[in-house]
Enzyme design. Structure first.
Site, PDB file in Angstrom:
ATOM      1  N   TYR A 347      74.794  79.326  35.226  1.00 26.95           N
ATOM      2  CA  TYR A 347      73.384  79.451  35.599  1.00 26.95           C
ATOM      3  C   TYR A 347      72.636  80.291  34.567  1.00 26.95           C
ATOM      4  CZ  TYR A 347      75.682  77.928  39.839  1.00 26.95           C
ATOM      5  OH  TYR A 347      76.455  77.241  40.718  1.00 26.95           O
ATOM      6  N   GLU A 366      76.569  69.823  23.973  1.00 24.09           N
ATOM      7  CA  GLU A 366      77.661  70.568  23.329  1.00 24.09           C
ATOM      8  C   GLU A 366      78.229  69.712  22.199  1.00 24.09           C
ATOM      9  OE1 GLU A 366      78.477  73.609  23.898  1.00 24.09           O
ATOM     10  OE2 GLU A 366      77.756  74.093  25.922  1.00 24.09           O
TER      11      GLU A 366
HETATM   12 ZN   LIG Z   1      76.450  77.867  23.471  1.00 27.31          ZN
END
Ligand SMILES: [Zn+2]
Length: 396
Positions: A347, A366
């Site tokens: 979070y 990512e």
């Molecule tokens: Zn990161």
């Protein structure tokens, strides 16, 4: 490259002469009235450099135009103070050179200063790229936003929230370079025409959210200046900062946003650390504040935060993400091969806050796979994977 307006010239004529879309010439010269350019006024032509040429025997403007495959009047425009009937051997004139190569090609150890140098190079060749400062880091470095586009749909991309994920910065810089090259040369990217993207969108990028942290990872404690003792203390006196994600205060900027921040505060470190310390309250750090203000002030229809690593895309937050997020992430998956993940036990990130605050699609992407900082040898592969995602933001 700059040229000086002659009687009868127009931006439309320059567009023909240089074979550059007129909208790029217009947006490269934001202060001028495109319909009423004035004799003697300087106009920036994007995508070209002015080069010196030394006159050889039998050269005329005419033969030089043919040899260089450019209109005769282009040479006359660039050499308006020279009498073309009186050329002397050894005399220097100007010739245009269309830029067809990348200016961002050295992406190793991509410090803040290296990024600034590259931004200045890009701006000089592509004046339609706009630069502004959205705030300052703890150590006073400008946090820079770049904007490209003439359209109403604003999309935003950022990199290097986390210091040891700095490879995301040259990924974004390289994309901006490729986009500009594509626009000025009329070349598609991945078979997609980019001028319609330019006309439809305003692409906003903050390539390096955490410049102090990036320099610390790349250059060590000496880059921390007045903070070198404190970062060494936080780092247990180790000179190896390769695990450092935080800003120079030891606050994890991607744990700083008021989106269930309390959950992270309860379970994460309570003092400055190389990673994971969410701060003593949300939005205590100038870098996080700048990013929050940026999103509040603007109208981003979509946001990507580039991190490393894992080849996954996080796209939900507490069910607040709009239905279109699922469609968009499916397209990202198609073009990158990365795996969508809707919810994760994490979070207070920028993506979380963006979704909560605006109910618009926000994504943490990512890039790559391995141990951070990812080896620079992965750059090309990561770039090819993420290129499709960056482009999708401009056509989808
Ligand atoms: Zn990161």
């Amino acid at each position: 490259m700059k040229i000086t307006v002659r009687l009868g010239d127009s931006l439309w004529y320059y567009s023909q002469l240089f074979n550059i879309p007129v909208i790029l010439i217009e947006t490269s010269n934001p202060g001028i009235n495109a319909l009423q350019i004035q004799v003697g006024q300087e106009i920036k032509i994007p995508g070209y450099l002015r080069e010196n040429y030394t006159i050889e025997p039998n050269d005329t403007f005419w033969t030089l135009a043919i040899e260089n495959n450019i209109p005769l009047d282009l040479i006359e425009l660039m050499n308006s103070t020279i009498d073309s009937s009186q050329l002397q051997v050894g005399q220097t004139i100007y010739l245009p050179r269309r830029v067809t190569e990348f200016v961002i090609d050295d992406i190793a150890n991509y410090t803040y200063e290296r990024m600034v140098t590259d931004i200045n190079k890009l701006l000089s060749i592509y004046p339609f790229i706009m630069k502004r400062s959205i705030g300052s880091s703890v150590m006073g470095k400008d946090i820079t936003e770049l904007q490209i586009g003439a359209g109403p749909t604003e999309v935003h991309l950022n990199g290097s929230f986390h210091a040891n994920e700095w490879i995301t910065t040259p990924i974004i810089m390289r994309f901006i370079n490729e986009y500009a090259l594509s626009l000025t040369n009329g070349l598609p990217i991945n078979d997609l025409a980019t001028l319609p993207m330019y006309q439809a969108t305003l692409f906003s990028a903050v390539p390096m959210v955490n410049p102090d942290g990036v320099n610390l990872v790349i250059q060590g404690a000496s880059a921390a200046g007045d903070y070198s003792n404190s970062v060494l203390a936080i780092n247990q006196q180790s000179q190896d900062f390769s695990g450092w994600k935080a800003n120079i205060n030891g606050v994890d900027l991607n744990n700083q946003f008021p989106a269930l921040w309390e959950i992270e505060a309860d379970r994460k470190p309570t003092i400055p650390q190389p990673r994971d310390f969410p701060g003593t309250a949300p939005l205590t750090e100038p870098e996080a504040i700048a990013m929050a203000n940026l999103a509040e002030e603007r109208n981003f229809r979509r946001m990507n935060a580039f991190h490393t690593q894992g080849k996954v895309i996080f796209w939900g937050f507490e069910g607040l993400e709009p239905p279109e997020s699922a469609e968009i992430v499916n397209e990202y998956e198609r073009v990158s091969g990365y795996t969508p993940i809707q919810y994760v036990d994490s979070y207070a990130g920028y993506k979380d806050w963006f979704i909560q605050e605006f109910r618009r699609p926000g994504f943490t992407v990512e890039l790559g796979e391995g141990v951070n900082p990812l080896p620079i040898e992965q750059f090309q592969e990561i770039y090819e994977d993420s290129l499709g995602i960056m482009l999708a933001n401009l056509y989808l």
